[in-house]
Design a protein around this motif. Structure first.
Motif, short mmCIF file in Angstrom:
data_model
loop_
_atom_site.label_atom_id
_atom_site.label_comp_id
_atom_site.label_asym_id
_atom_site.label_seq_id
_atom_site.Cartn_x
_atom_site.Cartn_y
_atom_site.Cartn_z
N SER A 26 -118.38 27.83 -58.02
CA SER A 26 -118.07 26.97 -56.87
C SER A 26 -117.44 25.65 -57.31
O SER A 26 -116.50 25.17 -56.66
N ALA A 27 -117.91 25.07 -58.39
CA ALA A 27 -117.31 23.82 -58.88
C ALA A 27 -115.87 24.05 -59.31
O ALA A 27 -114.97 23.28 -58.95
N LEU A 28 -115.65 25.13 -60.07
CA LEU A 28 -114.29 25.44 -60.51
C LEU A 28 -113.37 25.79 -59.33
O LEU A 28 -112.25 25.27 -59.24
N ALA A 29 -113.85 26.64 -58.43
CA ALA A 29 -113.03 27.05 -57.29
C ALA A 29 -112.71 25.86 -56.38
O ALA A 29 -111.56 25.71 -55.93
N PHE A 30 -113.71 25.03 -56.12
CA PHE A 30 -113.47 23.87 -55.26
C PHE A 30 -112.42 22.96 -55.89
O PHE A 30 -111.48 22.52 -55.22
N TYR A 31 -112.60 22.67 -57.18
CA TYR A 31 -111.65 21.79 -57.86
C TYR A 31 -110.23 22.36 -57.81
O TYR A 31 -109.27 21.66 -57.46
N ILE A 32 -110.08 23.62 -58.16
CA ILE A 32 -108.75 24.23 -58.22
C ILE A 32 -108.12 24.30 -56.84
O ILE A 32 -106.97 23.86 -56.64
N LEU A 33 -108.84 24.82 -55.87
CA LEU A 33 -108.27 24.99 -54.52
C LEU A 33 -107.96 23.66 -53.86
O LEU A 33 -106.90 23.49 -53.26
N PHE A 34 -108.89 22.71 -53.96
CA PHE A 34 -108.65 21.44 -53.28
C PHE A 34 -107.60 20.59 -53.99
O PHE A 34 -106.90 19.82 -53.35
N SER A 35 -107.48 20.71 -55.31
CA SER A 35 -106.42 19.95 -55.96
C SER A 35 -105.05 20.55 -55.70
O SER A 35 -104.04 19.86 -55.78
N LEU A 36 -105.01 21.83 -55.34
CA LEU A 36 -103.73 22.44 -54.98
C LEU A 36 -103.34 22.16 -53.52
O LEU A 36 -102.17 21.91 -53.23
N PHE A 37 -104.32 22.21 -52.62
CA PHE A 37 -104.00 22.17 -51.19
C PHE A 37 -104.40 20.88 -50.48
O PHE A 37 -103.88 20.58 -49.42
N VAL A 38 -105.34 20.14 -51.01
CA VAL A 38 -105.79 18.89 -50.38
C VAL A 38 -105.62 17.78 -51.41
O VAL A 38 -106.06 17.92 -52.54
N SER A 40 -106.90 14.69 -51.41
CA SER A 40 -107.86 13.60 -51.29
C SER A 40 -108.70 13.56 -52.57
O SER A 40 -109.67 14.31 -52.73
N PHE A 41 -108.35 12.65 -53.47
CA PHE A 41 -109.02 12.58 -54.76
C PHE A 41 -110.51 12.28 -54.61
O PHE A 41 -111.33 12.84 -55.33
N VAL A 42 -110.87 11.42 -53.67
CA VAL A 42 -112.27 11.04 -53.52
C VAL A 42 -113.12 12.24 -53.15
O VAL A 42 -114.20 12.46 -53.73
N ILE A 43 -112.66 13.04 -52.21
CA ILE A 43 -113.42 14.24 -51.81
C ILE A 43 -113.52 15.21 -52.98
O ILE A 43 -114.59 15.75 -53.27
N ILE A 44 -112.42 15.42 -53.67
CA ILE A 44 -112.41 16.33 -54.82
C ILE A 44 -113.38 15.83 -55.89
O ILE A 44 -114.18 16.60 -56.42
N PHE A 45 -113.33 14.54 -56.19
CA PHE A 45 -114.20 13.98 -57.22
C PHE A 45 -115.67 14.14 -56.84
O PHE A 45 -116.47 14.67 -57.61
N VAL A 46 -116.03 13.69 -55.66
CA VAL A 46 -117.44 13.68 -55.26
C VAL A 46 -118.01 15.09 -55.19
O VAL A 46 -119.08 15.37 -55.76
N ILE A 47 -117.33 15.99 -54.52
CA ILE A 47 -117.90 17.33 -54.33
C ILE A 47 -117.86 18.13 -55.63
O ILE A 47 -118.83 18.83 -55.96
#
Length: 186
Positions: A26-38, A40-47
């Motif tokens: 989940s950490a890897l998937a969230f980071y990869i998907l959100f850095s590609l499509f969203v 918002s650095f703050v959301i990506i960093f925190v979650i």
């Protein structure tokens, strides 16, 4: 003619295995998907860091104990020195640990760190220092578990070897004493 059935070993702790893998993925998937499509650095960093911290905690305090019978922690003594503390099951219990559980534990531990290293390289290539910070935090948490469990595993093997040597010496001493007693009628 009947064919002999091959008994395959299943996971002894499937729920623990699931959560061991789930937080890493989940950490890897969230980071990869959100850095590609969203973007918002703050959301990506925190979650991402929250998910990596949950993974760190689950591995260190739950799956490490259940899947491989190991536990580690680090304390600071009165002189300010870092002291590693290790706990492991006894040799007989460690020998009974499920091989698939152990295999899953160690491979996912190392593959997770490898994935964060690859993501760090991509962040360096793309010159994204802020995303490199996220990856650095996650990689640090992953490496902390690798170092802790590797040291704990080495300590456990050393303790098992010492126990076996001590048991062998006690058996030999007992046998010699028994032989001497019977020879001299004591």
């Amino acid at each position: 003619m009947d064919r002999p059935q091959v008994v395959s070993e299943n996971y002894a702790n499937p729920i623990t295995c699931l959560f061991h893998v789930l937080f890493k993925a989940s950490a890897l998937a969230f980071y990869i998907l959100f850095s590609l499509f969203v973007k918002s650095f703050v959301i990506i960093f925190v979650i991402t860091v929250l998910l990596a911290a949950l993974d760190f905690w689950v591995v260190k305090n739950v799956s490490g104990r259940i899947l491989v019978g190991l536990r580690w922690w680090n304390e600071i003594d009165d002189d300010g020195n870092s002291v590693w503390k290790f706990e492991c099951l006894d040799g007989e219990s460690l020998a009974r640990m499920n091989k698939k559980d152990s295999w899953l534990f160690w491979w996912t531990l190392y593959l997770n760190a490898a994935a964060w290293i690859i993501l760090a390289i991509f962040s360096l290539i793309r010159l994204e220092a802020d995303y490199l910070l996220v990856v650095g935090v996650c990689l640090t948490l992953s490496l902390a578990n690798i170092v802790g469990f590797t040291k704990c595993n080495k300590d456990a093997k050393k303790n098992i070897r010492a126990f076996a040597e001590n048991a062998a010496q006690n058996a030999i001493t007992s046998r010699i004493t028994s032989s001497l007693q019977s020879a001299f009628g004591i």
